[in-house]
Design an enzyme around this catalytic site. Structure first.
Site, PDB file in Angstrom:
ATOM      1  CD  GLN A 141      -2.139   1.163   3.024  1.00 30.05           C
ATOM      2  OE1 GLN A 141      -1.604   0.622   3.991  1.00 30.05           O
ATOM      3  NE2 GLN A 141      -3.207   2.036   3.252  1.00 30.05           N
ATOM      4  CB  SER A 144       2.401   6.722   4.474  1.00 31.30           C
ATOM      5  OG  SER A 144       1.319   6.230   5.283  1.00 31.30           O
ATOM      6  CD  GLU A 259      -4.266   0.380   6.632  1.00 33.57           C
ATOM      7  OE1 GLU A 259      -4.611   1.398   6.317  1.00 33.57           O
ATOM      8  OE2 GLU A 259      -2.860   0.140   6.925  1.00 33.57           O
TER       9      GLU A 259
HETATM   10  C1  LIG Z   1       4.692  -0.661  11.267  1.00 33.07           C
HETATM   11  C2  LIG Z   1       3.994   0.365  10.164  1.00 33.07           C
HETATM   12  C3  LIG Z   1       3.714  -0.274   9.028  1.00 33.07           C
HETATM   13  C4  LIG Z   1       2.964   0.703   8.053  1.00 33.07           C
HETATM   14  N1  LIG Z   1       2.996   0.355   6.840  1.00 33.07           N
HETATM   15  C5  LIG Z   1       2.371   1.387   6.007  1.00 33.07           C
HETATM   16  C6  LIG Z   1       1.911   0.780   4.415  1.00 33.07           C
HETATM   17  O1  LIG Z   1       2.305  -0.487   3.970  1.00 33.07           O
HETATM   18  N2  LIG Z   1       1.584   1.867   3.683  1.00 33.07           N
HETATM   19  C7  LIG Z   1       1.432   3.088   3.970  1.00 33.07           C
HETATM   20  O2  LIG Z   1       1.001   3.930   3.185  1.00 33.07           O
HETATM   21  N3  LIG Z   1       1.667   3.468   5.389  1.00 33.07           N
HETATM   22  C8  LIG Z   1       2.024   2.606   6.271  1.00 33.07           C
HETATM   23  N4  LIG Z   1       2.495   3.124   7.587  1.00 33.07           N
HETATM   24  C9  LIG Z   1       2.172   4.337   7.858  1.00 33.07           C
HETATM   25  C10 LIG Z   1       1.298   4.725   8.937  1.00 33.07           C
HETATM   26  O3  LIG Z   1      -0.113   4.604   8.220  1.00 33.07           O
HETATM   27  C11 LIG Z   1       1.593   6.054   9.396  1.00 33.07           C
HETATM   28  O4  LIG Z   1       2.665   5.845  10.098  1.00 33.07           O
HETATM   29  C12 LIG Z   1       0.310   6.789  10.302  1.00 33.07           C
HETATM   30  O5  LIG Z   1      -0.718   6.862   9.645  1.00 33.07           O
HETATM   31  C13 LIG Z   1       0.646   7.976  10.988  1.00 33.07           C
HETATM   32  O6  LIG Z   1       1.352   9.078  10.105  1.00 33.07           O
HETATM   33  P1  LIG Z   1       2.731   9.698  10.571  1.00 33.07           P
HETATM   34  O7  LIG Z   1       3.734   8.627  10.755  1.00 33.07           O
HETATM   35  O8  LIG Z   1       3.238  10.477   9.171  1.00 33.07           O
HETATM   36  O9  LIG Z   1       2.593  10.334  11.667  1.00 33.07           O
HETATM   37  P2  LIG Z   1       1.975  12.080  11.734  1.00 33.07           P
HETATM   38  O10 LIG Z   1       0.604  11.959  10.889  1.00 33.07           O
HETATM   39  O11 LIG Z   1       2.915  12.873  11.694  1.00 33.07           O
HETATM   40  O12 LIG Z   1       1.618  12.090  13.211  1.00 33.07           O
HETATM   41  C14 LIG Z   1       2.378  12.149  14.561  1.00 33.07           C
HETATM   42  C15 LIG Z   1       1.500  12.145  15.692  1.00 33.07           C
HETATM   43  O13 LIG Z   1       0.770  13.264  15.611  1.00 33.07           O
HETATM   44  C16 LIG Z   1      -0.731  12.908  15.618  1.00 33.07           C
HETATM   45  N5  LIG Z   1      -1.737  13.391  14.989  1.00 33.07           N
HETATM   46  C17 LIG Z   1      -1.627  13.616  13.629  1.00 33.07           C
HETATM   47  N6  LIG Z   1      -2.741  14.610  13.244  1.00 33.07           N
HETATM   48  C18 LIG Z   1      -3.741  14.327  14.118  1.00 33.07           C
HETATM   49  C19 LIG Z   1      -4.908  14.777  14.329  1.00 33.07           C
HETATM   50  N7  LIG Z   1      -5.339  15.461  13.123  1.00 33.07           N
HETATM   51  N8  LIG Z   1      -5.507  14.681  15.495  1.00 33.07           N
HETATM   52  C20 LIG Z   1      -4.842  14.069  16.444  1.00 33.07           C
HETATM   53  N9  LIG Z   1      -3.566  13.829  16.581  1.00 33.07           N
HETATM   54  C21 LIG Z   1      -2.904  13.807  15.399  1.00 33.07           C
HETATM   55  C22 LIG Z   1      -0.695  11.300  15.628  1.00 33.07           C
HETATM   56  O14 LIG Z   1      -1.589  10.442  16.216  1.00 33.07           O
HETATM   57  C23 LIG Z   1       0.642  11.046  15.971  1.00 33.07           C
HETATM   58  O15 LIG Z   1       0.811  10.711  17.341  1.00 33.07           O
HETATM   59  C24 LIG Z   1       2.878   1.996   8.510  1.00 33.07           C
HETATM   60  C25 LIG Z   1       3.461   2.750   9.756  1.00 33.07           C
HETATM   61  C26 LIG Z   1       3.915   1.540  10.491  1.00 33.07           C
HETATM   62  C27 LIG Z   1       4.433   2.232  11.870  1.00 33.07           C
END
Ligand SMILES: Cc1cc2nc3c(=O)[nH]c(=O)nc-3n(C[C@H](O)[C@H](O)[C@H](O)COP(=O)(O)OP(=O)(O)OC[C@H]3O[C@@H](n4cnc5c(N)ncnc54)[C@H](O)[C@@H]3O)c2cc1C
Length: 432
Positions: A141, A144, A259
């Site tokens: 997928q 991100s 998902e």
């Molecule tokens: C093991 C693992 C596998 C993954 N696999 C995939 C994959 O296969 N494909 C893919 O596309 N992605 C994947 N991801 C990515 C995952 O979907 C993102 O890490 C996740 O959506 C969070 O985005 P970010 O890491 O950019 O954090 P950010 O969006 O930067 O968030 C940082 C912090 O801010 C908080 N936050 C952000 N916005 C808000 C809001 N509006 N309200 C309240 N709190 C908020 C979050 O909760 C978090 O605590 C994976 C992640 C992990 C850890």
């Protein structure tokens, strides 16, 4: 080898008991001799020997071709039984009971297949569903990005049309299984002048196409389960676009809803097949537990797990009557992620010093790392599983985001303020 054909099992009036019987008799015709008896009698030595001797790839092919790997998928595409979610639960109960190996391709089977079934063309379904179900083609997928995680609709990867093709440029991150994948679900920006949710389109990208560069990322477990993916002038035929141009967000929501179901403990990989521990297995492992505090923690885990199962059943019943997955999947995605972290904490506490060591796994590109290796090789290390569980409240949308969705889309609270929502994407300030 006598197997039930999809046409035979797809009987609208079939009872749960009849489905369980059919599944059992199909398993009896395909599993190695002695397997089912060993599970029924609790003979773990025999089970482990038979399990080790079984070819995982051959077995996944048999399971996929029979339709039992993806029982809710329409049988006409050669990989499903056309069952409703309630009926599929009966099938999965039997598969789980007999500890049948399942495809590790949770992203493709749990999210890609249902997205294609809901939004794909007939050609896409005919071409892609069957090899997905048989675990021959792994999917990933590509949503991100370094600058777009929780706010994935703000993503910057560009798709520009060139005749019957699209040219893709950009970077994705945290892409689980990209290094093993044949296909990827790609969300890309096709119209930067529209507001962020409206300028996106959804594609199936060939992960082996020229210009796709996959670089593994090593996690706290030492595994390299996910990757950075760079796309440099990658060409995708327009026939691999899913849904209308500019309607990618709607298609992506279908993927994201599925998902949450896949990560909620309701997917076909739930339980033993996921390589993780359930509260019952944990209790059995440490019985008798004399310490009152530990008994209390185990009892609470048992209750929590039952609540998740009941909520999943309720959601499945709703899907059965109303069609596609809805935002209520966020309830059990949230519960399951936090439950699994508590479960793994108790597991490691009860294990004592033995819980601190594990056999590392390969981080070289292409290695069958992490849960892939666990599912394929029927093993799990308590300490590795504990560390891996830390990602549960991030992957598939963080717990904060699940709470936002529940507040807005289930409880009907006012929408979170977002002043970028109606602006042209190109005019919204970004850090990357
Ligand atoms: C093991 C693992 C596998 C993954 N696999 C995939 C994959 O296969 N494909 C893919 O596309 N992605 C994947 N991801 C990515 C995952 O979907 C993102 O890490 C996740 O959506 C969070 O985005 P970010 O890491 O950019 O954090 P950010 O969006 O930067 O968030 C940082 C912090 O801010 C908080 N936050 C952000 N916005 C808000 C809001 N509006 N309200 C309240 N709190 C908020 C979050 O909760 C978090 O605590 C994976 C992640 C992990 C850890």
């Amino acid at each position: 080898m006598a197997i039930d054909t999809p046409a035979k099992i797809n009987d609208g009036d079939i009872t749960a008991d009849a489905l369980r019987d059919q599944t059992r008799s199909w398993l009896a015709s395909v599993l190695p001799e002695g397997w089912m008896e060993a599970v029924d009698s609790g003979d773990t030595d025999t089970y482990s020997k038979l399990r080790s001797a079984l070819s995982y790839n051959d077995w996944c092919k048999t399971l996929g071709e029979s339709g039992y790997a993806t029982p809710t998928w329409p049988a006409e595409y050669g990989a499903g039984l056309s069952l409703n979610p309630g009926q599929a639960r009966s099938v999965n109960e039997v598969l789980n009971h007999y500890r049948v190996p399942r495809p590790f391709n949770i992203i493709g089977i749990g999210m890609g297949g249902p997205t294609l079934i809901a939004c794909g063309t007939e050609e896409q379904k005919m071409q892609l569903l069957r090899p997905l179900a048989t675990n021959e083609e792994i999917w990933c997928q590509l949503f991100s990005e370094p600058g777009a995680g929780s706010d994935v609709a703000g993503l910057a990867t560009r798709a520009v049309r060139d005749g019957d093709e699209w040219i893709i440029n950009g970077q994705k991150v945290w892409t689980t299984l990209a290094h093993l994948s044949r296909w990827g679900m790609l969300l890309a920006r096709t119209d930067p002048d529209s507001p962020k949710h409206r300028g996106l389109s959804y594609f199936i990208i060939d992960m082996q196409a020229p210009g796709v560069d996959i670089r593994p990322l090593v996690q706290i477990t030492g595994d390299a389960e996910f990757n950075e993916v760079f796309m440099d002038n990658v060409r995708i035929p327009d026939s691999m676009r899913v849904g209308p141009e500019g309607d990618g967000w709607r298609v992506a929501i279908t993927t994201l809803m599925n998902e949450r179901i896949a990560l909620s403990g309701a997917g076909s990989l739930a339980g033993d097949a996921a390589g993780g521990s359930t509260s019952e297995k944990l209790i059995a492992r440490h019985r008798p537990v004399s310490d009152l505090g530990s008994r209390q923690r185990l009892a609470q885990l048992f209750i929590d797990e039952r609540l998740i199962k009941l909520n999943n059943q309720r959601a499945a019943e709703k899907r059965r009557s109303g069609g596609e997955a809805g935002p209520e999947g966020s309830i059990t995605k949230l519960m399951q992620a936090e439950f699994n972290q508590r479960l793994q904490k108790v597991a490691i506490d009860l294990e004592g010093p033995g819980g601190m060591a594990w056999e590392g796994q390969g981080t070289e590109p292409g290695a069958m790392a992490g849960f892939v290796s666990d599912v394929a090789n029927n093993r799990s290390d308590i300490s590795r599983t504990f560390l891996r569980a830390q990602a549960n409240t991030i992957e598939g949308g963080t717990s904060n985001i699940m709470r936002n969705i529940l507040g807005e889309r289930v409880l009907g609270l006012p929408k979170e303020f977002d002043d970028s929502r109606e602006k042209a994407w190109i005019d919204v300030p970004r850090s990357v």
